[in-house]
Design an enzyme around this catalytic site. Structure first.
Site, PDB file in Angstrom:
ATOM      1  N   TYR A  81     -45.777  15.984   1.218  1.00  0.00           N
ATOM      2  CA  TYR A  81     -46.146  15.225   0.026  1.00  0.00           C
ATOM      3  C   TYR A  81     -46.522  16.218  -1.076  1.00  0.00           C
ATOM      4  O   TYR A  81     -47.406  17.052  -0.877  1.00  0.00           O
ATOM      5  CB  TYR A  81     -47.293  14.257   0.333  1.00  0.00           C
ATOM      6  CG  TYR A  81     -47.804  13.616  -0.921  1.00  0.00           C
ATOM      7  CD1 TYR A  81     -46.958  12.834  -1.706  1.00  0.00           C
ATOM      8  CD2 TYR A  81     -49.100  13.824  -1.365  1.00  0.00           C
ATOM      9  CE1 TYR A  81     -47.401  12.274  -2.890  1.00  0.00           C
ATOM     10  CE2 TYR A  81     -49.560  13.262  -2.545  1.00  0.00           C
ATOM     11  CZ  TYR A  81     -48.691  12.496  -3.301  1.00  0.00           C
ATOM     12  OH  TYR A  81     -49.128  11.953  -4.489  1.00  0.00           O
ATOM     13  N   ARG A 110     -73.778   6.238   0.388  1.00  0.00           N
ATOM     14  CA  ARG A 110     -72.788   7.339   0.352  1.00  0.00           C
ATOM     15  C   ARG A 110     -72.331   7.715   1.764  1.00  0.00           C
ATOM     16  O   ARG A 110     -71.138   7.904   1.976  1.00  0.00           O
ATOM     17  CB  ARG A 110     -73.333   8.526  -0.443  1.00  0.00           C
ATOM     18  CG  ARG A 110     -72.413   9.697  -0.528  1.00  0.00           C
ATOM     19  CD  ARG A 110     -72.540  10.474  -1.841  1.00  0.00           C
ATOM     20  NE  ARG A 110     -73.914  10.683  -2.280  1.00  0.00           N
ATOM     21  CZ  ARG A 110     -74.739  11.589  -1.754  1.00  0.00           C
ATOM     22  NH1 ARG A 110     -74.346  12.359  -0.780  1.00  0.00           N
ATOM     23  NH2 ARG A 110     -75.972  11.707  -2.220  1.00  0.00           N
ATOM     24  N   ASP A 159     -50.182  14.617   8.796  1.00  0.00           N
ATOM     25  CA  ASP A 159     -50.090  13.522   7.823  1.00  0.00           C
ATOM     26  C   ASP A 159     -49.089  12.522   8.393  1.00  0.00           C
ATOM     27  O   ASP A 159     -47.881  12.756   8.410  1.00  0.00           O
ATOM     28  CB  ASP A 159     -49.628  14.074   6.468  1.00  0.00           C
ATOM     29  CG  ASP A 159     -49.555  12.982   5.391  1.00  0.00           C
ATOM     30  OD1 ASP A 159     -49.496  11.798   5.755  1.00  0.00           O
ATOM     31  OD2 ASP A 159     -49.547  13.330   4.194  1.00  0.00           O
ATOM     32  N   LYS A 162     -50.879   3.346   1.521  1.00  0.00           N
ATOM     33  CA  LYS A 162     -49.497   2.963   1.854  1.00  0.00           C
ATOM     34  C   LYS A 162     -49.493   1.849   2.909  1.00  0.00           C
ATOM     35  O   LYS A 162     -50.008   0.781   2.674  1.00  0.00           O
ATOM     36  CB  LYS A 162     -48.715   4.192   2.304  1.00  0.00           C
ATOM     37  CG  LYS A 162     -48.987   5.447   1.475  1.00  0.00           C
ATOM     38  CD  LYS A 162     -48.622   5.293   0.011  1.00  0.00           C
ATOM     39  CE  LYS A 162     -48.914   6.599  -0.735  1.00  0.00           C
ATOM     40  NZ  LYS A 162     -48.791   6.519  -2.164  1.00  0.00           N
TER      41      LYS A 162
HETATM   42  N1  PLP Z   1     -49.509  11.855   1.972  1.00  0.00           N
HETATM   43  C1  PLP Z   1     -48.356  11.192   1.756  1.00  0.00           C
HETATM   44  C2  PLP Z   1     -47.255  11.310   2.769  1.00  0.00           C
HETATM   45  C3  PLP Z   1     -48.184  10.423   0.603  1.00  0.00           C
HETATM   46  O1  PLP Z   1     -47.010   9.775   0.405  1.00  0.00           O
HETATM   47  C4  PLP Z   1     -49.237  10.356  -0.344  1.00  0.00           C
HETATM   48  C5  PLP Z   1     -49.093   9.574  -1.600  1.00  0.00           C
HETATM   49  O2  PLP Z   1     -47.985   9.260  -2.010  1.00  0.00           O
HETATM   50  C6  PLP Z   1     -50.419  11.053  -0.090  1.00  0.00           C
HETATM   51  C7  PLP Z   1     -50.529  11.784   1.075  1.00  0.00           C
HETATM   52  C8  PLP Z   1     -51.575  11.007  -1.072  1.00  0.00           C
HETATM   53  O3  PLP Z   1     -52.187   9.752  -0.978  1.00  0.00           O
HETATM   54  P1  PLP Z   1     -52.990   9.009  -2.162  1.00  0.00           P
HETATM   55  O4  PLP Z   1     -51.998   8.725  -3.256  1.00  0.00           O
HETATM   56  O5  PLP Z   1     -53.559   7.814  -1.505  1.00  0.00           O
HETATM   57  O6  PLP Z   1     -54.049   9.961  -2.642  1.00  0.00           O
END
Ligand code: PLP
Length: 383
Positions: free
Chosen positions: A106, A54, A179, A204
């Site tokens: 997001y 873990r 982010d 991504k």
């Molecule tokens: N941040 C951004 C800019 C995203 O586009 C996404 C998902 O589309 C996330 C966070 C969340 O990521 P995950 O889908 O891997 O949990």
């Protein structure tokens, strides 16, 4: 670590997974360490630094090492999804803390903050992504513990001035977390602009092949806040699986060429269709007409990402029809893979979304640009 070239560029170190050579066989790709537990010494110590799966996994640590180099940080954590990376940072706040977060971000993070932030005892205050004067005023008023930024922000691609946001955060002792999923460390390294933490949905671009769900956090300093984030991953149990970590290691080896190719394709599409009579607006920070272009040009290098959005004349139904007509672009959520995707965000995000109904989001892949342009031409001609 690359023995011969310890000072090699991040691009070289990523291509070689830090120069990894497996000592037993000389294999140039690392194995997947799948053990969930590790042998203890006779004196009950763990001299080899691994106790239990873990917190401890060598494939995960290898992938984290590459990402730390790419972001020019001091440590990284890989977790099970982008959402567990983002929420891991917010969970490290204490009840009573305030977080300033952008209006355009997001939607999954916004949804989680709206549903859980208050219950968690964290006050959430929204700011306009590109209004640093307003961010400063809100920071002085609320004295947050954390400022969250997302740039370019999904799906309007608004640009936040990271150096200014970092100055504002630090003026009240707050952390700046970014982010940077869309920018990737190829185009922008937020820690070099003063941010304290960088977060990625590694699902991504970092992975890049639409076959892994993963998240990442990179820190500038291993301070108390970072130690809380590390403890959350361990105690909540959000570590990424070893196979997924291995796929990220493989993905990062081609990160630079994938991101540059996708960015060049997106720029070509943005320029080609910017003045198209059936489009209301092209949203892409690489275009000089984009309101955030000057800041994006300053804090990004080598491209403006593979993400763009189009606002279609005639409203929501025309936008949905345009997506329906596309043949090469797949109608699917997510982004950052080598294949091109299109998505009507409003129908995913629902009525509370600030995203206009006439907007289509494109994740531009690395296909031949003439094919992508031809597909868009025929789809636009048919609406
Ligand atoms: N941040 C951004 C800019 C995203 O586009 C996404 C998902 O589309 C996330 C966070 C969340 O990521 P995950 O889908 O891997 O949990």
């Amino acid at each position: 670590m690359s023995k011969n070239f310890p000072d090699a560029s991040p691009e070289t170190l990523a291509a070689q997974a830090l120069g990894f050579v497996e000592p037993l066989t000389g294999a140039v790709t690392p194995p997947v360490y799948i053990a969930s537990t590790y042998e203890r010494e006779a004196d009950l110590t763990y001299a080899r630094g691994h106790i239990y799966g873990r917190p401890d996994n060598q494939t995960v640590r290898l992938a984290e090492g590459v990402l730390t180099k790419l972001e020019n940080g001091t440590a990284s954590l890989l977790v099970a999804s982008g959402m567990s990376a983002a929420t891991g940072i917010f969970m490290a706040l204490k009840p009573g803390d305030t977080a300033l977060v952008p209006e355009v971000m997001y939607w999954g993070v916004r949804k989680w903050l709206n549903e859980w932030g208050a219950e968690w005892g964290v006050k959430i205050v929204y700011y306009q992504n590109d209004d640093m004067a307003a961010l400063k005023a809100l920071t002085e008023q609320h004295r947050p513990a954390l400022i969250w930024a997302e740039t370019p922000s999904n799906p309007m691609w608004t640009v936040t001035d990271l150096a200014e946001a970092a100055r504002i955060a630090h003026s009240v002792g707050a952390k700046l977390a970014v982010d940077s999923t869309v920018a990737t460390p190829v185009l922008s390294r937020p820690l070099e602009h003063g941010a304290d933490l960088v977060m990625h949905s590694a699902t991504k671009y970092i992975n890049g092949h639409s076959d892994v769900i993963a998240g990442a956090i990179v820190t500038a300093k291993e301070d108390d806040f970072w130690r809380r984030i590390v403890a959350i991953r361990k105690d909540v149990g959000t570590i990424i699986g070893p196979f997924e970590a291995w796929l990220l290691l493989r993905g990062m080896r081609t990160l630079h060429i994938r991101v540059r190719a996708a960015s060049a394709n997106a720029m070509a599409i943005a320029q080609h269709f910017e003045k198209h009579p059936k489009l209301e607006r092209m949203l892409y920070p690489g275009l000089p007409a984009h309101p955030g272009h000057a800041i994006a040009a300053r804090q990004m290098s080598g491209g403006f990402s593979g993400m763009l959005s189009m606002r279609v004349k005639g409203g929501e139904q025309k936008a949905i029809a345009l997506a329906a007509n596309l043949k090469l672009f797949k109608r699917a959520t997510s982004l950052g893979g080598v294949e091109s995707l299109v998505e009507h965000r409003r129908s995913i995000e629902g009525d509370t979304s600030p995203v206009p109904g006439d907007l289509l989001r494109f994740s531009v892949g690395i296909e031949k640009i003439e094919d992508l342009i031809a597909d868009l031409e025929q789809a636009l001609a048919a609406i």
